[in-house]
Motif scaffolding. Structure first.
Motif, PDB file in Angstrom:
ATOM      1  N   TRP A 109      47.486  52.523  52.469  1.00 10.39           N
ATOM      2  CA  TRP A 109      48.130  50.987  51.768  1.00 10.39           C
ATOM      3  C   TRP A 109      47.007  50.646  50.891  1.00 10.39           C
ATOM      4  CZ3 TRP A 109      52.695  48.501  52.958  1.00 10.39           C
ATOM      5  CH2 TRP A 109      53.211  48.834  53.943  1.00 10.39           C
ATOM      6  N   TYR A 110      47.747  50.119  49.746  1.00 10.12           N
ATOM      7  CA  TYR A 110      46.770  49.293  48.705  1.00 10.12           C
ATOM      8  C   TYR A 110      47.463  48.266  48.071  1.00 10.12           C
ATOM      9  CZ  TYR A 110      45.313  54.570  47.925  1.00 10.12           C
ATOM     10  OH  TYR A 110      44.772  55.624  48.270  1.00 10.12           O
ATOM     11  N   GLN A 111      46.628  47.527  47.425  1.00  9.53           N
ATOM     12  CA  GLN A 111      46.985  46.074  46.848  1.00  9.53           C
ATOM     13  C   GLN A 111      46.731  46.497  45.378  1.00  9.53           C
ATOM     14  OE1 GLN A 111      44.256  42.787  46.309  1.00  9.53           O
ATOM     15  NE2 GLN A 111      45.720  41.613  47.823  1.00  9.53           N
ATOM     16  N   GLN A 112      47.702  46.150  44.587  1.00 10.47           N
ATOM     17  CA  GLN A 112      47.625  46.310  43.138  1.00 10.47           C
ATOM     18  C   GLN A 112      47.819  44.796  42.486  1.00 10.47           C
ATOM     19  OE1 GLN A 112      50.071  48.803  40.912  1.00 10.47           O
ATOM     20  NE2 GLN A 112      48.434  49.437  39.791  1.00 10.47           N
ATOM     21  N   THR A 113      46.565  44.556  41.643  1.00 12.78           N
ATOM     22  CA  THR A 113      46.855  43.135  41.018  1.00 12.78           C
ATOM     23  C   THR A 113      46.334  43.525  39.544  1.00 12.78           C
ATOM     24  OG1 THR A 113      44.383  42.736  41.554  1.00 12.78           O
ATOM     25  CG2 THR A 113      46.454  41.801  42.714  1.00 12.78           C
TER      26      THR A 113
ATOM     27  N   GLY B  42      39.293  49.512  53.865  1.00 13.85           N
ATOM     28  CA  GLY B  42      38.768  48.952  52.609  1.00 13.85           C
ATOM     29  C   GLY B  42      38.038  47.795  52.910  1.00 13.85           C
ATOM     30  N   ASN B  43      37.723  46.963  51.782  1.00 15.21           N
ATOM     31  CA  ASN B  43      36.865  45.820  52.003  1.00 15.21           C
ATOM     32  C   ASN B  43      37.777  44.732  51.873  1.00 15.21           C
ATOM     33  OD1 ASN B  43      34.523  47.090  52.327  1.00 15.21           O
ATOM     34  ND2 ASN B  43      34.246  47.344  50.192  1.00 15.21           N
ATOM     35  N   PHE B  44      38.680  44.533  52.997  1.00 12.80           N
ATOM     36  CA  PHE B  44      39.690  43.258  53.034  1.00 12.80           C
ATOM     37  C   PHE B  44      39.408  42.518  54.208  1.00 12.80           C
ATOM     38  CE2 PHE B  44      42.648  43.339  49.343  1.00 12.80           C
ATOM     39  CZ  PHE B  44      42.350  44.520  48.898  1.00 12.80           C
TER      40      PHE B  44
ATOM     41  N   ALA C 160      50.449  39.944  45.163  1.00 12.46           N
ATOM     42  CA  ALA C 160      50.253  41.286  44.375  1.00 12.46           C
ATOM     43  C   ALA C 160      51.306  42.111  44.760  1.00 12.46           C
ATOM     44  CB  ALA C 160      49.001  41.834  45.084  1.00 12.46           C
ATOM     45  N   LEU C 161      51.038  43.533  43.981  1.00 11.96           N
ATOM     46  CA  LEU C 161      52.033  44.615  44.518  1.00 11.96           C
ATOM     47  C   LEU C 161      51.447  45.250  45.684  1.00 11.96           C
ATOM     48  CD1 LEU C 161      54.733  46.266  43.813  1.00 11.96           C
ATOM     49  CD2 LEU C 161      53.219  47.447  42.432  1.00 11.96           C
ATOM     50  N   TYR C 162      52.062  45.450  46.634  1.00 13.51           N
ATOM     51  CA  TYR C 162      51.607  46.356  47.764  1.00 13.51           C
ATOM     52  C   TYR C 162      52.013  47.710  47.818  1.00 13.51           C
ATOM     53  CZ  TYR C 162      49.131  42.055  49.043  1.00 13.51           C
ATOM     54  OH  TYR C 162      48.288  40.913  49.055  1.00 13.51           O
TER      55      TYR C 162
ATOM     56  N   PRO D  51      57.835  52.597  46.362  1.00 17.46           N
ATOM     57  CA  PRO D  51      58.050  51.940  44.904  1.00 17.46           C
ATOM     58  C   PRO D  51      57.373  50.498  45.202  1.00 17.46           C
ATOM     59  CG  PRO D  51      59.998  51.508  46.690  1.00 17.46           C
ATOM     60  CD  PRO D  51      58.994  52.703  47.341  1.00 17.46           C
ATOM     61  N   GLY D  52      56.885  49.825  46.207  1.00 16.75           N
ATOM     62  CA  GLY D  52      56.019  48.888  46.474  1.00 16.75           C
ATOM     63  C   GLY D  52      56.743  47.729  47.071  1.00 16.75           C
ATOM     64  N   THR D  53      56.150  46.871  47.438  1.00 17.73           N
ATOM     65  CA  THR D  53      56.715  45.328  47.935  1.00 17.73           C
ATOM     66  C   THR D  53      55.892  44.308  46.791  1.00 17.73           C
ATOM     67  OG1 THR D  53      57.082  45.958  50.011  1.00 17.73           O
ATOM     68  CG2 THR D  53      56.910  43.574  49.535  1.00 17.73           C
TER      69      THR D  53
END
Lengths: 108, 113
Positions: free
Chosen positions: B34-38, B58-60, B87-89, B106-108
């Motif tokens: 899983w990734y967070q994209q901003t 990760g560092n969350f 964000a886009l997850y 495709p992301g959320t």
């Protein structure tokens, strides 16, 4: 992105060639990926380099130098649809770390 | 093969609420990341699951959690939402032991008001 450096933005002209560079820390390095991401879409896989040298795949080529911690993505015969972000990602110590991406603008 | 699917595609929540996102990997892939994209931070790694076990994180903050089921489907949960969680997850699946090439869903798109 944990010392993965790539330019933030680049601009090139349709039909031209552009090279997007990526530098990274070499410790624990296993391989390097390039992904393309169009605005509002998910990243899609372009290439994976493990060994030194150039790998060509149609209009796109990717180069790796493991000792220098350096890679580039070369895009030839640029088309308007190549306008996108290009993400460099390093496989290191059982993790995959992404750079912040290079936004490529193509001018007609 | 069907690609990676994520649900929902879009979500609007308010601060303090919690949210659960779902990811179904490509058939046969047992690893899910899983990734967070901003816009400012790019793709940031949240966690990775393999065979129902968290392998990397990760560092969350602890408000971000996840799990994986026996069929490799994965969920991530964010509790006590903050505005900065907008964000886009993205979820990515891959087959460990090969090139580890990740295939993204495709992301959320999460918006926190």
């Amino acid at each position: 992105g944990q010392n993965i450096d790539q330019p933030t933005e680049m601009t090139a002209t349709e039909g031209a060639i552009v090279q997007i560079n990526c530098t990274y820390q070499t410790s624990g390095f296993n391989g390097l990926f390039w992904y393309q991401q169009h605005a509002g879409e998910a990243p899609t896989f372009l290439s994976y380099n493990v060994l030194d040298g150039l790998e060509e795949k149609g209009r796109f080529s990717s180069f790796l130098s493991r000792s220098k911690g350096y890679s580039y993505l070369l895009l030839k015969e640029l088309q308007m649809k190549d306008s996108a972000s290009y993400l460099c990602a390093v496989s290191r110590d059982d993790k995959i770390i992404f750079g912040k991406g290079t936004r490529l603008h193509i001018l007609p | 093969k069907a690609g990676v699917t994520q649900t929902p595609r879009y979500l609007i929540k308010t601060r303090g609420q919690q949210v659960t996102l779902s990811c179904s990997p490509i058939s046969g892939h047992r690893s899910v990341s899983w990734y967070q994209q901003t816009p400012g931070q790019g793709l940031q790694f949240l966690f990775e699951y393999f065979s129902e076990t968290q392998r990397n994180k990760g560092n969350f903050p602890g408000r971000f959690s996840g799990r994986q089921f026996s069929n490799s489907r994965s969920e991530m949960n964010v509790s006590t939402l903050e505005l900065g969680d907008s964000a886009l997850y993205l979820c990515a699946s891959y087959q460990r032991g090969g090139t580890d090439t990740q295939y993204f869903g495709p992301g959320t798109r999460l918006t926190v008001l």
